[in-house]
Design an enzyme around this catalytic site. Structure first.
Site, mmCIF file in Angstrom:
data_model
loop_
_atom_site.group_PDB
_atom_site.id
_atom_site.type_symbol
_atom_site.label_atom_id
_atom_site.label_comp_id
_atom_site.label_asym_id
_atom_site.label_seq_id
_atom_site.Cartn_x
_atom_site.Cartn_y
_atom_site.Cartn_z
ATOM 1 N N ILE B 4 40.429 41.415 61.607
ATOM 2 C CA ILE B 4 41.566 40.563 61.218
ATOM 3 C C ILE B 4 41.974 39.597 62.312
ATOM 4 O O ILE B 4 42.603 38.590 62.046
ATOM 5 C CB ILE B 4 42.807 41.372 60.758
ATOM 6 C CG1 ILE B 4 43.235 42.395 61.821
ATOM 7 C CG2 ILE B 4 42.555 42.033 59.419
ATOM 8 C CD1 ILE B 4 44.624 42.931 61.546
ATOM 9 N N GLY B 7 41.352 38.481 69.507
ATOM 10 C CA GLY B 7 42.265 38.117 70.586
ATOM 11 C C GLY B 7 41.486 37.763 71.831
ATOM 12 O O GLY B 7 40.264 37.666 71.813
ATOM 13 N N ALA B 8 42.212 37.576 72.927
ATOM 14 C CA ALA B 8 41.563 37.195 74.172
ATOM 15 C C ALA B 8 40.728 38.334 74.721
ATOM 16 O O ALA B 8 39.654 38.119 75.249
ATOM 17 C CB ALA B 8 42.599 36.761 75.186
ATOM 18 N N GLU B 9 41.216 39.571 74.574
ATOM 19 C CA GLU B 9 40.438 40.642 75.197
ATOM 20 C C GLU B 9 40.021 41.720 74.217
ATOM 21 O O GLU B 9 39.261 42.604 74.590
ATOM 22 C CB GLU B 9 41.202 41.243 76.378
ATOM 23 C CG GLU B 9 42.544 41.830 76.017
ATOM 24 C CD GLU B 9 43.035 42.774 77.115
ATOM 25 O OE1 GLU B 9 42.280 43.048 78.049
ATOM 26 O OE2 GLU B 9 44.172 43.235 77.000
ATOM 27 N N ASP B 121 52.688 41.052 80.100
ATOM 28 C CA ASP B 121 52.133 39.950 79.312
ATOM 29 C C ASP B 121 53.084 39.590 78.178
ATOM 30 O O ASP B 121 52.722 39.608 77.016
ATOM 31 C CB ASP B 121 50.760 40.361 78.758
ATOM 32 C CG ASP B 121 50.015 39.175 78.132
ATOM 33 O OD1 ASP B 121 50.389 38.017 78.408
ATOM 34 O OD2 ASP B 121 49.081 39.409 77.355
#
Lengths: 330, 212
Positions: B4, B7-9, B121
């Site tokens: 879905i 993401g970045a990581e 974050d």
């Protein structure tokens, strides 16, 4: 009729003069670079003296190479900041003199914005996420509503600082980037060095301290350079990837002196692909500081009416890139 | 399992676990990273995220329920929170709603900091508005423990910058509301100290005119 702008760069090591035209051509680009004593960093007054001594020769060469007479230019742009005060003042003084003598409008240019604009020009990037890496900057930025907005940056020293300071302390020549890159090619062993990412920010001073400690212990330079590059670039790449995911930009643009590093390029290219963004790198000729970046940005600013009177043309050593009114971008 | 979000990581998948919809957060190897560094980062963050998500609950900060942590596969199975990311709605809320949402965000951060938990974050991508009222915090992979004002300051500085880069029209007002909520939880004295710290961190950044 095409417009021409003379650009003068003097933020740090480089004294540069160049002529750009408003159809996006760099007609001439001349530089003379101050080289500090071996093992030493830049000395602001020393660099400023260097700049004053070469200024006339560099500016004359810029006109000659372009086959343009000074009367024919439309504006004089100079790097107004950020940078070292004594160096900036040399460029500003030269620009003011030319502006007054030939009665040409004077255009103050932000050096960091100029790194972005010259990269946009040479790559055709339109609305990128920008990674600006140099001796003076390590920043990730996007454009919105007349400003470049910082998504992430270094909280202490820049990537360029890290590489230069490491190189000086370990006896490599400076600028440190190319030397460290060359040494790293033979490195294999990945050392355990501190990795610091805070959200979209990075911090490099802890990494520098740890790398220098390894050097003192007698760790092999090839492995050390390899590990230093891997950790430093991975940190920046991670921060960039976060920003890319968060902003959803379709282009990733790398610019500034350290942009020439191939390992950094390959890492950023990898995340660009991952997020279906086009990866672009500033033309190698313009990655380092140049009059060209100032001349080109000068043309853009001049056409947007951003000129300054001589009386008000103070240099701004701490002029942040997110403070600049970017009136020329849509 | 259905992907879905990328993401970045980590990749997020929606999956079914004994009849329950769950989010599977898998930290994937990064091809750009040295393998040794890569595995170290992924394992540390997976474990840390699970621990900190759990701890946040002790401070009454809504976070997803953790069902399973697979350390070797750097994967976490957690509750699927059906809501929208604050990033997507903040600019479209009316002023009063936006203010209330931001005050609530401030309270949540205050509560985390009260148990010395630093999120690490804070962005509007990492906050989920649930049922139009409750806010969940997610993405604790960079979280850590600290009593240091510096670390709390950096936490809020990062949020402030993220607001300025993605919600620039409402950044200032939102930040004021966030600090109001933070103050409700942390008290005026602490909040003032942290506010000063945030400013100090900003000025420490490169090329700021004024220095304190």
């Amino acid at each position: 009729m095409r417009r021409l702008c003379l650009g003068i760069e003097s933020t740090a090591h480089t004294f540069g003069a160049a002529i750009a035209s408003d159809d996006g051509r760099i007609v001439s680009d001349v530089r003379d670079i101050y080289v500090p004593e071996a093992g030493k960093g830049i000395h602001p007054t020393g660099a400023a003296q260097h700049h004053s001594s070469v200024a006339d020769k560099v500016v004359i060469a810029a006109f000659k190479d372009a086959h343009v007479r000074p009367e024919k230019i439309d504006a004089v742009a100079f790097s107004c900041g950020p940078g070292l005060g004594p160096c900036l003042r040399v460029g500003a003084t030269v620009a003011r003199a030319i502006s007054v003598y030939f009665q040409k409008p004077l255009v103050p240019v932000n050096h960091a914005i100029a790194h972005i604009e010259i990269a946009s020009l040479t790559t055709g990037a339109r609305d990128p996420l920008v990674v600006l890496v140099s001796g003076g900057h390590t920043a990730i930025a996007t454009y919105a509503a007349r400003r470049w907005r910082i998504c992430g940056e270094t909280e202490d020293i820049t990537l360029g600082n890290l590489l230069d300071m490491f190189a000086r302390a370990t006896g490599l020549s400076t600028p440190g980037g190319p030397e460290v890159e060359r040494m790293a090619e033979n490195g294999r062993e990945m050392l355990d060095l501190p990795y610091t990412v805070k959200g979209n920010d990075v911090a490099y001073s802890g990494l520098l301290t740890a790398a220098l400690r390894e050097h003192k212990k007698g760790t092999q330079m090839a492995d050390l350079c390899f590990s230093l590059q891997e950790v430093a670039f991975s940190m920046l790449t991670e921060a960039t990837e976060r920003a890319l995911a968060h902003t959803g930009k379709r282009e990733l643009l790398l610019t500034g002196g350290v942009a020439a590093n191939r390992r950094l390029q390959s890492m950023l290219e990898s995340i660009a692909q991952e997020h279906e963004a086009e990866f672009r790198v500033v033309d190698r000729r313009f990655s380092g500081d140049s009059g060209a970046q100032i001349a080109w940005t000068g043309i853009l600013a001049f056409k947007a009416g951003l000129t300054v009177s001589v009386e008000e043309s103070h240099v701004r050593p701490r002029w942040r890139l997110d403070e600049v009114d970017v009136a020329w971008r849509r | 399992m259905r992907l879905i979000s990328k993401g970045a990581e980590a990749n997020l998948y929606l999956a079914d676990l004994y009849g329950r919809s769950v989010i599977v957060k898998k930290r994937i190897p990064k091809p750009y990273r040295n393998p040794k560094l890569d595995i170290k980062l992924r394992v540390t963050r997976t474990v840390r995220e699970a621990e900190c998500i759990h701890e946040a609950k002790k401070a009454s900060v809504p976070t997803p329920v953790i069902y399973l942590v697979d350390r070797k596969d750097t994967t976490i199975f957690m509750e699927y929170v059906r809501g929208v990311r604050i990033k997507e709605v903040l600019d479209f809320l009316d002023e009063g709603r936006r203010e209330r949402v931001c005050v609530q965000i401030g309270r949540l951060i205050g509560r985390l900091h009260s148990i010395s938990l630093i999120h690490g974050d804070l962005t509007t991508s990492n906050m989920i508005l649930f049922n139009d009222e409750k806010i969940f915090l997610i993405d604790f992979g960079l979280s850590f423990h600290s009593r240091d004002e510096e670390d709390k300051g950096v936490d809020l500085h990062l949020l402030k910058r993220s607001l300025h880069s993605t919600h620039h029209e409402h950044a200032e007002a939102s930040m004021r509301s966030i600090f109001l909520g933070y103050e409700e939880v942390s008290g005026a004295q602490t909040t003032l100290k942290i506010l000063r710290k945030v400013r100090e961190i900003e000025y420490r950044g490169r090329y700021f005119h004024e220095r304190v």
